[in-house]
Design a protein around this motif. Structure first.
Motif, PDB file in Angstrom:
ATOM      1  N   PRO A 102      80.454 -39.224 114.376  1.00 61.74           N
ATOM      2  CA  PRO A 102      80.640 -40.202 115.453  1.00 61.74           C
ATOM      3  C   PRO A 102      81.105 -39.514 116.739  1.00 61.74           C
ATOM      4  O   PRO A 102      81.874 -38.547 116.708  1.00 61.74           O
ATOM      5  CB  PRO A 102      81.744 -41.127 114.913  1.00 61.74           C
ATOM      6  CG  PRO A 102      81.714 -40.932 113.436  1.00 61.74           C
ATOM      7  CD  PRO A 102      81.328 -39.505 113.227  1.00 61.74           C
ATOM      8  N   GLN A 103      80.630 -40.025 117.874  1.00 58.43           N
ATOM      9  CA  GLN A 103      81.000 -39.443 119.152  1.00 58.43           C
ATOM     10  C   GLN A 103      82.505 -39.549 119.393  1.00 58.43           C
ATOM     11  O   GLN A 103      83.118 -38.647 119.970  1.00 58.43           O
ATOM     12  CB  GLN A 103      80.237 -40.135 120.292  1.00 58.43           C
ATOM     13  CG  GLN A 103      80.349 -39.442 121.638  1.00 58.43           C
ATOM     14  CD  GLN A 103      79.831 -38.004 121.610  1.00 58.43           C
ATOM     15  OE1 GLN A 103      78.931 -37.675 120.846  1.00 58.43           O
ATOM     16  NE2 GLN A 103      80.406 -37.142 122.446  1.00 58.43           N
ATOM     17  N   ALA A 104      83.113 -40.631 118.932  1.00 56.67           N
ATOM     18  CA  ALA A 104      84.558 -40.811 119.131  1.00 56.67           C
ATOM     19  C   ALA A 104      85.351 -39.717 118.439  1.00 56.67           C
ATOM     20  O   ALA A 104      86.408 -39.290 118.928  1.00 56.67           O
ATOM     21  CB  ALA A 104      84.987 -42.181 118.616  1.00 56.67           C
ATOM     22  N   ASP A 162      76.552 -37.546 110.005  1.00 58.90           N
ATOM     23  CA  ASP A 162      76.339 -38.262 111.257  1.00 58.90           C
ATOM     24  C   ASP A 162      77.693 -38.367 111.956  1.00 58.90           C
ATOM     25  O   ASP A 162      78.436 -39.326 111.755  1.00 58.90           O
ATOM     26  CB  ASP A 162      75.747 -39.643 110.978  1.00 58.90           C
ATOM     27  CG  ASP A 162      75.474 -40.439 112.239  1.00 58.90           C
ATOM     28  OD1 ASP A 162      75.501 -39.840 113.339  1.00 58.90           O
ATOM     29  OD2 ASP A 162      75.257 -41.658 112.133  1.00 58.90           O
ATOM     30  N   CYS A 197      81.898 -29.146 111.895  1.00 64.40           N
ATOM     31  CA  CYS A 197      81.068 -30.233 111.362  1.00 64.40           C
ATOM     32  C   CYS A 197      80.060 -29.696 110.349  1.00 64.40           C
ATOM     33  O   CYS A 197      79.490 -28.619 110.550  1.00 64.40           O
ATOM     34  CB  CYS A 197      80.319 -30.941 112.492  1.00 64.40           C
ATOM     35  SG  CYS A 197      81.408 -31.721 113.703  1.00 64.40           S
ATOM     36  N   GLU A 206      82.488 -46.235 115.555  1.00 60.15           N
ATOM     37  CA  GLU A 206      83.172 -45.453 116.591  1.00 60.15           C
ATOM     38  C   GLU A 206      84.662 -45.783 116.640  1.00 60.15           C
ATOM     39  O   GLU A 206      85.507 -44.883 116.769  1.00 60.15           O
ATOM     40  CB  GLU A 206      82.516 -45.690 117.950  1.00 60.15           C
ATOM     41  CG  GLU A 206      81.098 -45.135 118.073  1.00 60.15           C
ATOM     42  CD  GLU A 206      81.039 -43.621 117.960  1.00 60.15           C
ATOM     43  OE1 GLU A 206      82.007 -42.940 118.381  1.00 60.15           O
ATOM     44  OE2 GLU A 206      80.029 -43.097 117.431  1.00 60.15           O
ATOM     45  N   GLN A 235      88.181 -32.989 121.052  1.00 64.89           N
ATOM     46  CA  GLN A 235      88.213 -32.298 122.343  1.00 64.89           C
ATOM     47  C   GLN A 235      89.464 -32.665 123.135  1.00 64.89           C
ATOM     48  O   GLN A 235      90.104 -31.808 123.751  1.00 64.89           O
ATOM     49  CB  GLN A 235      86.960 -32.648 123.138  1.00 64.89           C
ATOM     50  CG  GLN A 235      86.827 -31.874 124.443  1.00 64.89           C
ATOM     51  CD  GLN A 235      85.494 -32.151 125.133  1.00 64.89           C
ATOM     52  OE1 GLN A 235      84.782 -33.084 124.786  1.00 64.89           O
ATOM     53  NE2 GLN A 235      85.164 -31.346 126.120  1.00 64.89           N
ATOM     54  N   ARG A 272      84.269 -36.595 117.908  1.00 62.42           N
ATOM     55  CA  ARG A 272      84.103 -35.387 118.719  1.00 62.42           C
ATOM     56  C   ARG A 272      84.992 -35.448 119.967  1.00 62.42           C
ATOM     57  O   ARG A 272      85.650 -34.466 120.339  1.00 62.42           O
ATOM     58  CB  ARG A 272      82.643 -35.235 119.151  1.00 62.42           C
ATOM     59  CG  ARG A 272      81.660 -34.928 118.025  1.00 62.42           C
ATOM     60  CD  ARG A 272      80.287 -34.626 118.607  1.00 62.42           C
ATOM     61  NE  ARG A 272      79.269 -34.458 117.590  1.00 62.42           N
ATOM     62  CZ  ARG A 272      79.030 -33.320 116.939  1.00 62.42           C
ATOM     63  NH1 ARG A 272      79.769 -32.248 117.214  1.00 62.42           N
ATOM     64  NH2 ARG A 272      78.073 -33.251 116.031  1.00 62.42           N
ATOM     65  N   GLN A 273      85.009 -36.608 120.587  1.00 70.58           N
ATOM     66  CA  GLN A 273      85.785 -36.757 121.821  1.00 70.58           C
ATOM     67  C   GLN A 273      87.277 -36.598 121.573  1.00 70.58           C
ATOM     68  O   GLN A 273      87.985 -35.973 122.366  1.00 70.58           O
ATOM     69  CB  GLN A 273      85.491 -38.117 122.456  1.00 70.58           C
ATOM     70  CG  GLN A 273      84.093 -38.229 123.039  1.00 70.58           C
ATOM     71  CD  GLN A 273      83.738 -39.640 123.471  1.00 70.58           C
ATOM     72  OE1 GLN A 273      84.421 -40.610 123.111  1.00 70.58           O
ATOM     73  NE2 GLN A 273      82.664 -39.775 124.232  1.00 70.58           N
ATOM     74  N   HIS A 274      87.765 -37.151 120.464  1.00 71.72           N
ATOM     75  CA  HIS A 274      89.192 -37.036 120.185  1.00 71.72           C
ATOM     76  C   HIS A 274      89.570 -35.596 119.863  1.00 71.72           C
ATOM     77  O   HIS A 274      90.621 -35.112 120.287  1.00 71.72           O
ATOM     78  CB  HIS A 274      89.600 -37.953 119.034  1.00 71.72           C
ATOM     79  CG  HIS A 274      91.075 -38.005 118.829  1.00 71.72           C
ATOM     80  ND1 HIS A 274      91.920 -38.677 119.689  1.00 71.72           N
ATOM     81  CD2 HIS A 274      91.892 -37.440 117.886  1.00 71.72           C
ATOM     82  CE1 HIS A 274      93.170 -38.548 119.281  1.00 71.72           C
ATOM     83  NE2 HIS A 274      93.167 -37.798 118.189  1.00 71.72           N
ATOM     84  N   CYS A 323      84.808 -32.252 109.595  1.00 75.83           N
ATOM     85  CA  CYS A 323      84.083 -33.499 109.362  1.00 75.83           C
ATOM     86  C   CYS A 323      82.924 -33.227 108.407  1.00 75.83           C
ATOM     87  O   CYS A 323      82.049 -32.417 108.706  1.00 75.83           O
ATOM     88  CB  CYS A 323      83.553 -34.089 110.672  1.00 75.83           C
ATOM     89  SG  CYS A 323      82.608 -35.613 110.428  1.00 75.83           S
TER      90      CYS A 323
END
Length: 456
Positions: free
Chosen positions: A197-199, A195, A213, A173, A205, A201-203, A191
């Motif tokens: 990473p949530q980080a 798999d 993806c 992450e 956003q 996706r968050q960045h 991407c």
């Protein structure tokens, strides 16, 4: 000022107290002084592994489409000029020296690292040659990497795994956050890691980037045995972190269809009956799919025909990435230097016909030597171990200790040098055996020199 490229490179290595000094303030100051403002689309490619393959395929396809492509990659294998290519030709010593001289004059008392100097010089060459598009490979991470002083029209993260923990963090992450730093507001970010990473996706956003993806906004399909054609095949996404048995079964499926075709889909459309990339390896369809997603994102600025896509995939070349050297015994070159890349190499080796495998093995000591050895243990019969004569190089004794600690199944033999390890492998391997040279760019480069191989 230095007069030759070799003199310049020696000078650049001495300029900054650290080989790596992450941060954009210094290089951004010099970029502004030089007024380096590309008027062409810029594609920035990051990721733990796969960056080089994505850059090579983008360069090959866009060149086939008739565009003048500037491509900046690192590190080099044999000569620095490999890093800077215009229209698939390496930049000359003279123009690199001229760019370095201009940067030296402009920077004043601002300190730049070797890589930062090189990044500015590459862009200066691209602007001077009036390229149609630039492909820039991230050196380390992304957020604070020198290429990030330029805004990406499309950004790619090929994969995310553990590497460079001293600089990027010790979790996936944390590393994903650094790699996502190349994303830009309102622009497509791609991407290719199955798999996500949530980080990341968050960045995406947080900065309002449009994230695509693999397996969702784009992906690939292998036609069904019955010939289902477009849309009729099975969609695939392989994660290198999957259990080896699952990943192997899927990689073998690909390797058994080298002359077959595959289909690409994205939110923009489909491209069907595509040839497999000339680059070998089970995961190259992930990289190729990311490349085609880039082309879809830039279709209004850089339209590319199906003919150019097919030609570019077939003609692409990249030294040292599961590269087969003609002759017997079979020689495979792979710069795999972290566990993620080593798992991929292991899976690719396992998909080949059975053969006794001799490893020509050398690594840098700041890499995860244990992780690489564990990943490849089941595929190596004889470990021919050598040291790397560079400040960060591990000695043969250090690598032998790692191999013994892991309790590898294969024979271990220390060698005085990489060249000696290669000679020993050549002497011991029969025509039906296999030699795999891996562990570092240094390892592959030295084997290429021993064998008299050229880049590209």
């Amino acid at each position: 000022m230095p007069s030759t490229l070799a003199d310049w490179l020696s000078y650049l290595e001495s300029l900054h107290p650290k080989t790596i000094a992450l941060g954009l303030e210094r290089v951004e100051q010099v970029r502004r002084k030089l007024n380096l403002q590309p008027a062409f689309p810029v594609i920035i490619v990051g990721g733990t592994n796969g960056k080089g393959s994505v850059c090579a395929m983008l360069e090959s396809i866009l060149h086939a489409a008739g565009y003048k492509v500037g491509c900046y990659t690192s590190p080099h294998l044999l000569e620095y000029n490999e890093r800077v290519r215009i229209a698939k030709q390496q930049a000359s010593d003279a123009e690199l020296c001229a760019s370095f001289a201009e940067i030296e004059q402009a920077r004043g008392d601002i300190s730049l690292t070797y890589f930062e100097f090189g990044t500015l010089a590459a862009m200066q060459c691209f602007i001077s040659h009036q390229v149609d598009v630039a492909v820039l490979e991230v050196g380390l991470g992304g957020r604070l990497d020198a290429v990030n002083v330029f805004d990406a029209d499309v950004a790619v993260v090929a994969s995310v795994d553990i590497d460079h923990v001293d600089y990027l963090g010790d979790t996936r992450e944390k590393i994903a956050f650094e790699k996502a730093g190349i994303f830009r507001q309102g622009r497509v970010a791609i991407c290719a890691d199955g798999d996500v990473p949530q980080a990341l996706r968050q960045h995406a956003q947080a900065v309002a980037a449009e994230l695509w993806c693999i397996g969702s906004e784009f992906g690939f399909q292998l036609p069904s045995p019955a010939g289902g054609g477009e849309g009729g095949g099975e969609a695939h996404v392989i994660n290198v972190g999957q259990p080896l048995s699952l990943a192997l079964s899927r990689s073998r499926e690909r390797e058994q269809k080298p002359m077959g075709q595959w289909n690409f889909y994205s939110k923009v459309g489909t491209r069907s009956s595509l040839p497999f990339p000339a680059l070998r390896g089970a995961f190259q369809l992930h990289n190729a799919s990311a490349v085609l997603a880039v082309l879809d994102a830039l279709k209004d600025k850089l339209p590319v025909s199906m003919e150019a896509v097919r030609r570019g995939l077939v003609e692409v070349q990249l030294a040292g990435r599961f590269q087969f050297v003609p002759g017997l015994p079979q020689l495979i070159l792979d710069v795999a230097h972290n566990p993620h890349a080593a798992r991929s190499l292991a899976q690719n080796l396992a998909a080949l016909p059975p053969a006794k495998t001799f490893a020509v093995f050398a690594m840098l000591k700041d890499k995860d030597m244990t992780g690489v050895v564990e990943a490849l243990d089941g595929q190596i019969d004889v470990w021919l171990v050598a040291g790397i004569t560079a400040p960060r190089g591990a000695t043969a004794a250090e690598l032998v200790q790692v191999l013994q600690d892991v309790q590898v199944r294969g024979e271990i033999q220390p060698c005085a040098s990489i060249a000696d390890a290669m000679h020993e492998a050549s002497n011991r391997a029969g025509e039906n055996d296999r030699i795999a040279a891996f562990g570092s760019f240094y390892t592959v480069a030295e084997v290429m020199r021993v064998r008299g191989l050229r880049y590209g």
